[in-house]
Design an enzyme around this catalytic site. Structure first.
Site, PDB file in Angstrom:
ATOM      1  CD  GLU A  28      30.103  53.332  36.696  1.00 36.05           C
ATOM      2  OE1 GLU A  28      29.800  53.933  37.740  1.00 36.05           O
ATOM      3  OE2 GLU A  28      30.750  52.277  36.672  1.00 36.05           O
ATOM      4  CG  ASP A  40      36.788  46.210  38.484  1.00 36.99           C
ATOM      5  OD1 ASP A  40      36.905  45.863  39.671  1.00 36.99           O
ATOM      6  OD2 ASP A  40      37.573  46.999  37.932  1.00 36.99           O
ATOM      7  CB  CYS A  85      39.377  46.292  45.091  1.00 38.26           C
ATOM      8  SG  CYS A  85      37.747  46.994  45.427  1.00 38.26           S
ATOM      9  CD  GLN A 142      41.750  49.191  39.000  1.00 37.49           C
ATOM     10  OE1 GLN A 142      42.235  49.532  40.074  1.00 37.49           O
ATOM     11  NE2 GLN A 142      40.896  48.181  38.901  1.00 37.49           N
TER      12      GLN A 142
END
Length: 806
Positions: A586, A701, A729, A536
């Site tokens: 991931e 996320d 986002c 971030q």
């Protein structure tokens, strides 16, 4: 006709029974003494769904059946505590049947005469007033667009196929062309329209084409033919080609500076920025409720959260407000600067003044951009001075040629130190510089010399600054693609940094690193960050974001937490002490290496990280850890939650030992990439270990594109997953994903086509509604609450957190 009167704050409100009243002027409603629950402006219904009354029948019937059982209760509550939204929306059932079974107590307006203005000074978008307001806004937007002039600084150097240079006085820009077109398609189109011209050029990926005419007569004729012509449902717009040597004072209204392009809200007080972002998130929540209403199967009652959305002013769930950023200036710990030519043709390190697809390639220095740190600004200035003297050319996006492409500065701050930009330099402990280049056609010896000179320039510039700038590692990334966005596996090279230079011809000591990484801190945890790993950009506000996500997730010792799109593991590791086990997923191999390293150096043992695409392994992981029989008693993992978060000193002492126990980073990345290529069927359940968790929670996320449909399907169809925290986002994609997660399942006979290739212009929300039809039968989630988190002050962007339960 019988009438009854109800008073709201002392104002009489006429209501009716069954038949519409005689035309009358709407009674103004005084709102100063009424508490406005959600003051965000209401967004009109988009015209892409044709007539707003097309779905009145199905919507009215659904709401009637669901509301009939609650008519008496709602009417009594409305009498006791009238809402400021009373009769601010039209009754869809009345509009269809010219009657309403709710009687005089119906909280919706029956006709335009009875409709009242909403507390936020807007009108129902399906009403005549709402339609007129939307038309006025669209007209103002078109007028504003017409005043703008497109420009491209590369046109001065563009050469056509026949070797002739563009004559700007006889050249025009054609705007809104299909992006997939190239010069041949543009020339074919001009020939079909009977346009005579000298030359035409267009690049794939751009919405702009450039046409040069032989003389003024051809130009005038061509403009008359092409202006307003429809191409793939888009109307062409003719604009002038503005050369890069123009007078900025004469055309300053049409050209943005870097401050306006990167931080459009910089001139607005921060409190007003927060209010604007709250209103924007509110619009997204209203869009979710409207889209979900359309996506629900016909003949079924709407979900409770959709039915009650109007009581919340159209919001899909409760909106908890916005969390502001403790740091509003210089907050970015990662700044990516484009390298290109300015409007005056000068090699520049800064920000692009517009999008490439619109024909804008000019770059301007990052002057007065409040989101950029002082350290990043100084290093950008150092690099710009270097490339001005470099023998190698800067990147030309229009011609796809050049060497120097992009420059990034990543910063790692000291633990527990933050403030606004008064002490920006002193709070930064480590700095990583990443220079993106294109080695195609370059000379190896010349490049090696340039690298050596560049490292020397950075080292000297850092030492010459007051105070001295930190410089930890210098990395070069080779990328040959069209866009500056390089793939995660793009080749990296660590360059040695000269440690001292007295200006004499003496041998210099160098700082040679075997790997490129810096460190940052979140919640007293130390995180190792590689050049391409996601972290971030606003570290201080990210701590608040992760705290909210953990509180909403309802964590406990018997919780299994899935951290989807985990990056370097920041979310899972910061919440590991509150759960039994964390499974991180991931696809970036280097980020997974960082996540495993971060778990080791922080002494956290109840985290497992999987290097793969979430859509590939999510379903099998849920089966592996959660498919237990009902007779098996779920128990928390023993001693998994007894870990204490170590202090900063303990982490610093343990890192050296942890690094010694890890294999070389290149080996780790290769192994993880090999594992990522394996099919999800190769992941077998661990026979020796039974799943031991009563509660399972997922925190996602994803990138701006949102979750993959396969991940949404896995999350939705697994019965044990009852709670999901979505961090986004890009609220647009959150709305689209929530439609698939939260709308009821369709019957097998009503499920739609799974390819959805019929309409290329369909929006992401419309596409989500279509995909929802093919979702397997499963219990839907429901949005419970949402919150905005301002990770990006001075910009239009804002993080959004939503809790989904079932």
């Amino acid at each position: 006709m019988e009438t009854s009167a109800i008073e709201i704050n002392g104002l009489p409100l006429l209501t009716k029974t069954l038949t519409p009243p005689a035309p009358a002027e709407p009674i103004p409603m005084e709102t100063s003494s009424i508490e406005v629950l959600h003051p965000a402006p209401v967004e009109p219904i988009q015209s892409s769904d044709s007539n707003p009354t097309d779905n009145i029948e199905s919507v009215g019937e659904k709401r009637k059946r669901a509301d009939d059982e609650k008519t008496n209760l709602e009417s009594s509550e409305m009498k006791a505590t009238p809402s400021p939204w009373w009769k601010t929306s039209l009754c869809s059932y009345f509009r269809r049947e010219a009657s309403c079974s709710h009687g005089s107590e119906c909280k919706y307006a029956h006709g335009e005469q009875e409709l009242r203005m909403k507390p936020d000074k807007t009108w129902d978008p399906t009403s005549e007033r709402g339609k007129k307001t939307k038309a006025m806004k669209m007209s103002e937007k078109e007028e504003k667009e017409d005043e703008e002039v497109l420009f491209t600084e590369q046109m001065m150097e563009s050469i056509d196929d026949d070797g002739s240079v563009f004559d700007l006085s006889l050249s025009k820009c054609l705007v809104h062309l299909p992006r997939k077109w190239q010069s041949d398609e543009l020339k074919t189109f001009l020939g079909e329209q009977g346009v005579q011209y000298k030359s035409a050029k267009k690049r794939r990926g751009m919405m702009v084409g450039f046409v040069t005419f032989e003389n003024a007569e051809q130009l005038q004729s061509g403009v008359e033919i092409l202006d307003g012509k429809t191409v793939n449902s888009n109307k062409l717009k003719i604009a002038d080609v503005l050369p890069r040597t123009f007078d900025k004072n004469e055309t300053k209204k049409s050209v943005k500076c870097a401050r306006e392009a990167v931080t459009p809200l910089a001139d607005m007080p921060y409190a007003d920025q927060l209010e604007q972002k709250k209103a924007s998130i509110g619009q997204m929540l209203k869009k979710l409720a409207r889209s979900a209403r359309k996506a629900c199967p016909n003949g079924r009652s709407l979900p409770e959260w959709v039915l009650t959305s109007r009581d919340r002013g159209g919001l899909a769930c409760n909106f908890e407000g916005i969390i502001e950023s403790p740091i509003s200036n210089g907050y970015r710990n990662k700044c990516e600067f484009s390298v290109g030519l300015s409007l005056q043709g000068k090699p520049t390190v800064g920000f692009s003044l517009g999008s490439f697809c619109a024909g804008v390639t000019a770059v301007e220095e990052p002057v007065n951009c409040p989101n950029v740190s002082q350290i990043a600004l100084q290093y950008a200035s150092i690099f710009q001075k270097f490339i001005e003297k470099s023998k190698l050319q800067v990147w030309n996006r229009f011609e796809h040629s050049g060497f120097w492409r992009q420059f990034s500065v990543r910063e790692g701050r000291k633990p527990g130190v933050f403030s606004n930009d008064e002490d920006a330099v002193t709070r930064i402990a480590e700095v990583m510089l990443i220079v993106q280049v294109c080695l195609t056609g370059s000379d190896e010896a010349e490049v090696a010399t340039e690298y050596e000179e560049m490292a020397k320039a950075f080292a000297e510039g850092a030492r010459a600054s007051s105070p001295t700038l930190p410089l930890t590692v210098l990395v070069v990334q080779n990328h040959t693609g069209i866009s500056n966005v390089a793939p995660p596996d793009a080749p990296l090279q660590v360059l040695p940094i000269p440690m001292s230079d007295n200006g004499k011809n003496q041998e210099q000591a160098t700082n040679v690193l075997t790997e490129a990484r810096i460190h940052d801190h979140i919640n007293n945890l130390r995180f190792s960050i590689s050049p391409t790993a996601f972290f971030q950009v606003n570290t201080v506000t990210a701590e608040k974001l992760y705290s909210v996500a953990g509180d909403w997730a309802g964590l406990g010792p018997d919780t299994l937490l899935f951290d989807v799109c985990c990056g370097t593991g920041t979310i899972g590791l910061t919440l590991a002490h509150r759960v039994g086990m964390v499974i991180g997923i991931e696809m970036n191999a280097s980020a997974v290496v960082d996540a495993e390293r971060n778990a080791t150096i922080n002494g956290i043992s109840n985290c497992k990280f999987i290097c793969s695409k979430a859509e590939t392994v999510m379903s099998s992981l849920l089966k592996q850890y959660l498919d237990v029989t009902e007779m098996e008693e779920a128990k928390p993992v023993s001693n998994a939650n007894d870990k204490k978060i170590p202090s900063t000193e303990e982490m610093s002492n343990s890192e050296h030992v942890a690094d010694q126990n890890l294999p070389p980073p290149n080996t780790q990345v290769e192994e993880l990439q090999d594992n990522a290529q394996k099919d999800s069927s190769s992941i077998e359940p661990e026979k020796a270990i039974k799943p031991q968790f009563r509660n399972v929670v997922a925190i996602v996320d994803p990138p701006r594109s949102g979750l993959h449909p396969a991940v949404i399907k896995a999350l939705r169809t697994h019965p044990r997953l009852k709670r999901l925290v979505y961090i986004s986002c890009n609220p647009e994609t959150l709305v689209a994903n929530a439609i698939e997660l939260c709308t009821p399942s369709f019957d097998e006979a009503d499920r739609g086509n799974k390819t959805y290739r019929g309409n290329k212009n369909i929006g992401i929300a419309g596409l989500a509604r279509r995909r929802a039809k093919s979702m397997p039968t499963s219990e839907p989630f429901r949005p419970v609450k949402a919150m905005a988190v301002d990770l990006f002050p001075h910009t239009d962007h804002c993080e959004m957190v939503m809790l989904l339960e079932r």
